[in-house]
Write an enzyme that holds these catalytic residues in place. Sequence first.
Site, mmCIF file in Angstrom:
data_model
loop_
_atom_site.group_PDB
_atom_site.id
_atom_site.type_symbol
_atom_site.label_atom_id
_atom_site.label_comp_id
_atom_site.label_asym_id
_atom_site.label_seq_id
_atom_site.Cartn_x
_atom_site.Cartn_y
_atom_site.Cartn_z
ATOM 1 N N LEU A 30 -1.512 -0.239 -8.488
ATOM 2 C CA LEU A 30 -0.165 -0.787 -8.360
ATOM 3 C C LEU A 30 0.333 -0.523 -6.951
ATOM 4 C CD1 LEU A 30 1.727 0.240 -11.647
ATOM 5 C CD2 LEU A 30 1.300 -2.084 -10.847
ATOM 6 N N ASP A 31 0.991 -1.519 -6.340
ATOM 7 C CA ASP A 31 1.563 -1.337 -5.006
ATOM 8 C C ASP A 31 2.614 -0.233 -5.032
ATOM 9 O OD1 ASP A 31 0.023 -3.386 -3.980
ATOM 10 O OD2 ASP A 31 1.574 -4.909 -4.257
ATOM 11 N N PRO A 32 2.878 0.413 -3.889
ATOM 12 C CA PRO A 32 3.917 1.462 -3.844
ATOM 13 C C PRO A 32 5.276 0.991 -4.363
ATOM 14 C CG PRO A 32 2.582 1.581 -1.870
ATOM 15 C CD PRO A 32 2.135 0.346 -2.618
ATOM 16 N N ALA A 84 5.883 -1.082 -6.702
ATOM 17 C CA ALA A 84 5.830 -1.421 -8.126
ATOM 18 C C ALA A 84 5.943 -0.177 -8.999
ATOM 19 C CB ALA A 84 4.534 -2.163 -8.439
#
EC number: 5.4.99.25
Length: 404
Positions: free
Chosen positions: A51-53, A55
């Site tokens: 997961l992106d930071p 998100a």
Amino acid sequence: MTAHQTDGQVTGQRDSGVLVIDKPQGVTSHDVVAAARHALHMKRVGHAGTLDPMATGVLVVGFGHATRLLNYIVGADKTYEATIRLGQATDTDDAEGTIIPLAEQIALSGTAQSGTALSGTALPGTAMSSDPSTSDGESAHISGDIPSGAITPELIRRTITERFTGEIMQVPNAFSAIKINGQRAYDLAREGKTVQLKARPVTISEFTVTDIRTATASAVPAADSVSAEPPVPSDAGETAETVPVIDVDVTVTCSSGTYIRALARDLGIALGVGGHLTYLRRTRVGSFSADSDSVVHAHAESRTFTNRDGETITRNRAALDLPDGVDVRSRALTMIQSAERTMPCAVISDEQARELRFGRLIAWPTSLPRDLDAAAAHTADELIAVITPFRGGRAKPAVVFPAG
């Protein structure tokens, strides 16, 4: 996409399992793995899909021998809640990036070169502005104009239905973890190098609009503009420092490997105004859900330290929210429970379990369909192996789990 794992010493299946962690905003998936490793006092910990930071949401974390299940979990379909902001494009296709003209987003997306349907041509009834300069010669802050009434809720929904559901071809974001000749795409993009990624097939089984709001947004977003909740529209009117935008809340269910940022980008391009994500939350990975009773919540906290060069560095780290005296293992799914949520399972005899652990073939379990790619075999109290079909109605072990 593959699961991320770290090796270490494991004593047996009693020291193995899967955690469903609700990742907080502002930390990486690796930070969450580090927090789990610290809580478990174990090195062999991994996750099933980054997961992106910016998100939040479900991060499936395996430890011990359960890390060998992660490569099967990572291929599961996923569900997200997101907010797409139409009227502004960024170089990263999310709120952490720099606002850019629509023409630049089209170029970065690679859609014109990929042969996909998204060529940057505005749909009928929409207007596209790719001119990087305003009338007074200064840089344009807004990516594409939104003429009054031109982009209606009906047009947004119709565009999604006609162009972004079912099986589609998607070009991943330039700022992604995909490797190009051994280098991450985001590293190349940050160095200012041209990143050209090939379109790949993905399946969007649900793309539902839950709300549409007109709003105004800062023409140059602040560093903390990323939201942990769907953005609330501003009551302030448009000024020299703000631009009109449309915020679209959506729920997306998709196949593994789908980039929600790319959906936001491509919807904005299709409507001729640019688009990016301002909010993203993953609510489900396969059968692992954010509303499960066993979910482990976490938070981000600031940490200051001095590096080897004597510089003082402050960065976020993840910390698990556990009551004092509670072992994180009490929140974990067992090996059998994890397998049951990942793939079809069959109960086998102790004799069959011994055969599989010696690497030998067994008869394909009659309780399982014969057309499966993989299934799990277990006794009453132990996960034995992941099995795959073999000729002659037999099963061969693909992954064998130690006893204990």
